[in-house]
Structure formats: structure tokens, C-alpha cells
Design a protein around this motif. Structure first.
Motif, mmCIF file in Angstrom:
data_model
loop_
_atom_site.group_PDB
_atom_site.id
_atom_site.type_symbol
_atom_site.label_atom_id
_atom_site.label_comp_id
_atom_site.label_asym_id
_atom_site.label_seq_id
_atom_site.Cartn_x
_atom_site.Cartn_y
_atom_site.Cartn_z
ATOM 1 N N GLY A 170 22.891 -25.601 14.874
ATOM 2 C CA GLY A 170 23.342 -24.665 13.941
ATOM 3 C C GLY A 170 25.234 -25.473 14.053
ATOM 4 O O GLY A 170 24.939 -24.989 12.392
ATOM 5 N N ILE A 171 25.388 -24.484 14.599
ATOM 6 C CA ILE A 171 26.627 -24.546 14.357
ATOM 7 C C ILE A 171 27.522 -25.700 14.159
ATOM 8 O O ILE A 171 28.098 -25.980 13.252
ATOM 9 N N GLY A 172 26.350 -27.284 14.435
ATOM 10 C CA GLY A 172 27.172 -28.730 14.565
ATOM 11 C C GLY A 172 26.815 -29.036 12.902
ATOM 12 O O GLY A 172 27.231 -29.711 12.509
ATOM 13 N N ILE A 173 26.190 -28.599 12.709
ATOM 14 C CA ILE A 173 25.568 -28.650 11.250
ATOM 15 C C ILE A 173 26.748 -27.726 10.545
ATOM 16 O O ILE A 173 27.369 -28.577 9.301
ATOM 17 N N LEU A 174 26.935 -27.006 10.590
ATOM 18 C CA LEU A 174 28.580 -26.317 10.053
ATOM 19 C C LEU A 174 30.295 -27.327 10.387
ATOM 20 O O LEU A 174 30.791 -27.184 9.511
ATOM 21 N N TYR A 175 29.687 -27.635 10.884
ATOM 22 C CA TYR A 175 30.897 -28.339 11.591
ATOM 23 C C TYR A 175 31.280 -30.158 10.972
ATOM 24 O O TYR A 175 31.965 -30.038 10.224
ATOM 25 N N CYS A 176 29.717 -30.505 10.770
ATOM 26 C CA CYS A 176 29.642 -31.395 9.511
ATOM 27 C C CYS A 176 30.325 -30.814 8.058
ATOM 28 O O CYS A 176 30.753 -32.167 7.801
ATOM 29 N N TYR A 177 29.734 -30.126 7.536
ATOM 30 C CA TYR A 177 30.077 -29.952 6.671
ATOM 31 C C TYR A 177 31.790 -29.093 5.955
ATOM 32 O O TYR A 177 32.158 -29.620 5.376
ATOM 33 N N VAL A 178 32.190 -28.635 7.357
ATOM 34 C CA VAL A 178 34.007 -28.304 7.191
ATOM 35 C C VAL A 178 34.162 -29.190 7.141
ATOM 36 O O VAL A 178 35.222 -30.036 6.421
ATOM 37 N N HIS A 179 34.289 -30.976 7.758
ATOM 38 C CA HIS A 179 34.494 -31.838 7.966
ATOM 39 C C HIS A 179 34.271 -33.279 7.233
ATOM 40 O O HIS A 179 35.302 -34.029 5.821
ATOM 41 N N VAL A 189 21.340 -34.128 4.445
ATOM 42 C CA VAL A 189 19.767 -34.616 5.330
ATOM 43 C C VAL A 189 19.704 -33.158 7.135
ATOM 44 O O VAL A 189 18.359 -32.869 7.270
ATOM 45 N N GLY A 190 20.952 -33.279 7.261
ATOM 46 C CA GLY A 190 20.770 -33.017 9.136
ATOM 47 C C GLY A 190 20.160 -31.475 9.168
ATOM 48 O O GLY A 190 19.588 -30.437 9.269
ATOM 49 N N SER A 191 20.863 -30.439 7.511
ATOM 50 C CA SER A 191 20.678 -28.775 7.471
ATOM 51 C C SER A 191 19.227 -29.412 7.008
ATOM 52 O O SER A 191 19.008 -27.745 7.091
ATOM 53 N N VAL A 192 18.593 -29.679 6.309
ATOM 54 C CA VAL A 192 17.612 -29.806 5.789
ATOM 55 C C VAL A 192 16.329 -29.799 6.516
ATOM 56 O O VAL A 192 15.210 -29.186 6.833
ATOM 57 N N SER A 193 17.058 -30.728 7.659
ATOM 58 C CA SER A 193 16.034 -31.130 9.159
ATOM 59 C C SER A 193 15.658 -29.914 9.895
ATOM 60 O O SER A 193 14.897 -30.067 10.797
ATOM 61 N N TRP A 203 13.702 -35.392 15.582
ATOM 62 C CA TRP A 203 14.814 -36.383 15.424
ATOM 63 C C TRP A 203 15.363 -37.393 13.796
ATOM 64 O O TRP A 203 16.319 -37.611 14.188
ATOM 65 N N ILE A 204 14.588 -36.678 13.505
ATOM 66 C CA ILE A 204 15.647 -37.116 11.857
ATOM 67 C C ILE A 204 17.017 -36.536 11.944
ATOM 68 O O ILE A 204 17.982 -36.319 11.556
ATOM 69 N N LEU A 205 17.245 -34.637 11.965
ATOM 70 C CA LEU A 205 18.351 -34.185 12.755
ATOM 71 C C LEU A 205 19.234 -34.748 13.339
ATOM 72 O O LEU A 205 21.026 -35.227 13.155
ATOM 73 N N ALA A 206 19.090 -35.394 14.983
ATOM 74 C CA ALA A 206 19.263 -36.638 15.566
ATOM 75 C C ALA A 206 20.274 -37.222 14.958
ATOM 76 O O ALA A 206 21.209 -37.816 15.384
ATOM 77 N N VAL A 207 19.133 -38.118 14.481
ATOM 78 C CA VAL A 207 19.798 -39.011 13.999
ATOM 79 C C VAL A 207 20.804 -38.830 12.383
ATOM 80 O O VAL A 207 22.227 -40.019 12.446
ATOM 81 N N SER A 208 21.020 -37.384 12.275
ATOM 82 C CA SER A 208 21.972 -37.909 10.937
ATOM 83 C C SER A 208 23.400 -37.227 11.551
ATOM 84 O O SER A 208 24.472 -37.545 10.985
ATOM 85 N N PHE A 209 23.065 -36.884 13.340
ATOM 86 C CA PHE A 209 24.425 -36.296 13.568
ATOM 87 C C PHE A 209 25.252 -37.395 14.333
ATOM 88 O O PHE A 209 26.103 -37.814 14.059
ATOM 89 N N LEU A 210 24.060 -38.526 14.376
ATOM 90 C CA LEU A 210 25.145 -39.705 15.102
ATOM 91 C C LEU A 210 25.936 -40.526 14.226
ATOM 92 O O LEU A 210 26.645 -41.322 14.094
ATOM 93 N N LEU A 211 24.517 -40.878 13.106
ATOM 94 C CA LEU A 211 25.353 -41.336 11.951
ATOM 95 C C LEU A 211 26.616 -40.663 11.245
ATOM 96 O O LEU A 211 28.117 -40.948 10.796
#
Length: 254
Positions: A133-142, A168-172, A213-221
Motif C-alpha cells: 500500500g505505502i509502496g504504491i504511494l512511493y511509486c506515484y510520488v517518484h 498497474v500496481g495500484s489496480v492489482s 503476483w502481478i503487483l509484485a512484478v510491477s514493483f520489480l519493474l
């Protein structure tokens, strides 16, 4: 010749996050499936690291991945500062907020590793929501910071890749949470890590696990999008020696 994708500068750092996380998931999944602890068809990521011996490997490797992820986010934080000394103050503010979010997400990843769902479910779920959850917010910030740094310090392709990974991460994440709750309400089985079609809520369960699993892959990418940027970074250590009265020993003026 050394591959420039990960050997130039500090490009190896975000790459190491992806390699470590993929190694964690692959090894724990292989062991848990081979021992019959989880089914081969899309178990939850945490299910593959719940039972011994895979839980030990899962925890150790994921803790290392969490430390590498925090290091990557800290280097990104310092890099944004370096490029924005006299630029938009909002970028510097959100850069600090992003570091706090990234630190909490890395802590959440470590909590997922150390608190197995079969032992301390509440702490495991808190860690998972912090990580994702917080990781997705980090992605949007950066992603927004990348947009503000275009075109001189960030490319359009990097920005688009980061915003796509964020969406993709937030939807997943939303799909994972909603369908997990629906599946749980229909479940009538005995062992949640070995969910079968006869247990009820199986289709919703599969949607939830696939989304995770899609969520995890989106973080790696997302971390992989830092590789080109980190190739321009060199790490240096500045060491000063002081006397007992705090006078610098190695100061040229002394």
C-alpha cells in the motif's frame, strides 16, 4: 566487456533488488510446491514462505531484499537532491516524503519476511499493507518527481514506465484486496494455503493471487527503471578524523 546495464556506476543496486526478490520467490515457491505445502497453481506469495523449511529461506532472502530496496530508495533520494538544489521546492519536499514512504515500505517487507501468516497473522497483514500500500504511494510520488525533472534529469520514457508500473500496481492491489475478502467469505475449507475448487470461493481466490503476483512484478519493474539513472552515480566516502576537543586532524588548515 562488462554489461553496462548493471555494472556501470551504481546500476547494480536496483538490479540486485529484483534479482534477490526473484530468487526469494523462486526458491520458496519451488520448495513449498515440491513438499506439497501449497498447490502449484498461483498460491499467495506469503503461502510459499509459511512452513519450514521454506519459511527460513523466504525470511532470510526477503530481509536482504528489504535492505537493498531501502538502499536503492535512499540513493534515489540523494540523487534527486543533487539535481534540485535550486529548483522547485515542492520536489525537495515530496522527495523527503517519498523517503519516509519508502522506508515504511521496506520495513513492511521485512515484517512480511519475519512474521509468517500462520504464526502472527495480524503483524503479517500490517507488513503486507505497508509494503504494497505505502509502496504504491512511493511509486506515484517518484513518478511525479520524474515528471518535474524532465527533460534534463529524467526522460519521458522513464516517467511513462514508472507511471505505468504505478497504475498497474495500484489496480492489482485493489483487486488482490477485494477478491481476497470475497473469497474468504465463501471459503469452507480446512487449510487456506491449499485452497481447492471444492472449498468455495476458488475463482475469486485465483483472481486475488494472480493480482498479487502481478503487483509484485510491477514493483520489480519499477526498481528496474532506476538502472539507467543509477549508472550515472558514483558512491564516495568522506571520512574525517577529530581530536578529543573535536578539532579535525586531517583538515588542510590544521
Amino acid at each position: 566487456m562488462c554489461n553496462p546495464w548493471f555494472c556501470v556506476g551504481m546500476g547494480w543496486l536496483p538490479m540486485s533488488v529484483g534479482v534477490m526478490v526473484m530468487a526469494t520467490f523462486t526458491i520458496s515457491y519451488s520448495i513449498s510446491v515440491s513438499l506439497g505445502h501449497v498447490p502449484a497453481e498461483f498460491p499467495y506469495i506469503s503461502d510459499t514462505g509459511t512452513y519450514v523449511p521454506e519459511s527460513c529461506i523466504f525470511g532470510q532472502l526477503l530481509n536482504i531484499a528489504a535492505a537493498l530496496a531501502f538502499a536503492t530508495m535512499y540513493v534515489r533520494y540523494k540523487n534527486v537532491i543533487e539535481y534540485n538544489h535550486n529548483e522547485d521546492s515542492r520536489v525537495l519536499l515530496w522527495n523527503k516524503i517519498g523517503l519516509v514512504m519508502g522506508s515504511l515500505a521496506a520495513l513492511g517487507m521485512s515484517m512480511v519476511a519475519n512474521f509468517q501468516e500462520s504464526n502472527v497473522l495480524v503483524m503479517h497483514m500490517v507488513g503486507a499493507n505497508m509494503c504494497f500500500g505505502i509502496g504504491i504511494l512511493y511509486c506515484y510520488v517518484h513518478s511525479w518527481i520524474s515528471y518535474k525533472m524532465m527533460p534534463f534529469h529524467a526522460s519521458h520514457h522513464e516517467y511513462m514506465a514508472r507511471i505505468i508500473c504505478s497504475v498497474v500496481g495500484s489496480v492489482s492491489f485493489i483487486f488482490t484486496s477485494i477478491f481476497a475478502a470475497v473469497a474468504q467469505s465463501k471459503w469452507e475449507g480446512e487449510k487456506p494455503t491449499k485452497w481447492s475448487p471444492e472449498d468455495g470461493g476458488f475463482p475469486e481466490h485465483i483472481v486475488s493471487t494472480v493480482s498479487e503476483w502481478i503487483l509484485a512484478v510491477s514493483f520489480l519493474l519499477y526498481f528496474f527503471t532506476y538502472i539507467r539513472e543509477f549508472q550515472k552515480i558514483r558512491m564516495e566516502a568522506n571520512i574525517r578524523l577529530y581530536t578529543e576537543d573535536m578539532m579535525p586532524i586531517n583538515d588542510p588548515e590544521v
